[in-house]
Design an enzyme around this catalytic site. Sequence first.
Site: not given
Ligand code: PAF
Length: 282
Positions: A41, A151, A157
């Site tokens: 992160h 990421g 996603q």
């Molecule tokens: O990857 C994550 O941490 C989550 O899926 C996100 C993109 C913050 C959405 O809640």
Amino acid sequence: MAGDLDIVRSVAELRARVKYWRDQGLSVAFVPTMGALHEGHLTLVRRGLELADRAVASVFVNPTQFGPNEDLSSYPRREARDAELLEGAGCGLLFAPTVAEMYPDDFSTTVTVAGVSAGLCGDIRPGHFAGVATVVAKLLLQCLPDVALFGEKDYQQLAVIRRLARDLDIPVAIEGVATVREADGLAMSSRNAYLSAEERAVAPAIHRVLLAVAGGLRAGDAASKLCAKAVADLLAAGFKSVDYVEVRDADTLAPLEWFDRPARVLVAARLGGARLIDNVAV
Ligand code: PAF
């Protein structure tokens, strides 16, 4: 900006703070997260600060992306530590809304992204990507940054988010950032916290099998054969079960049997109480 993190909990405060920066001619990068932050992160925040003048992060454990038998209640929540880490990385603002702020009682809209949400984790976790797409659409529109960073570890996603930003004309550049790994190859993930010491020693096998499949594809082997061997190798290494090992087109996520275009090898497997996902480029 290190040493100067503000925390806001309402959309109105988030918008006011971003407007304040915009009025000064400053650009804004946004890193949405569910907290329990790690180096992956923080890499997104640092990259955001290369692309924009100020960085905003959100920490929101989004209930709508968890299935009924998933880890919503046990998902690690460490806001004070997250805030310290964000501050150290130079992030200027943390948006940490309540569930009621994000989903008032009469909330009734769901964003679904067809195509890239199907298969892989979409099949194993029904409703997951609708939950992700809905919350990310909201977060992007609440913050309206210049760029939002995600990421590549969550590769499907990322594909869903790219598609929703494009299809809904959300004026935010979506930046994918390479997976950050531990020294032994394990992809950093908040869910690694669920692993016992013994399981943690087994976990890097997931990266090794990905590299083996990628190498086999480059050598001209068929994806189906390589993926079947990868499943067997993960089970032999000590994984409890394997949700999938698959080779997909890197852009469309369509299944691939041969390496004849940019591809991605993706895996999801269960080890102890953790479900680990990872992927590599071919
Ligand atoms: O990857 C994550 O941490 C989550 O899926 C996100 C993109 C913050 C959405 O809640």
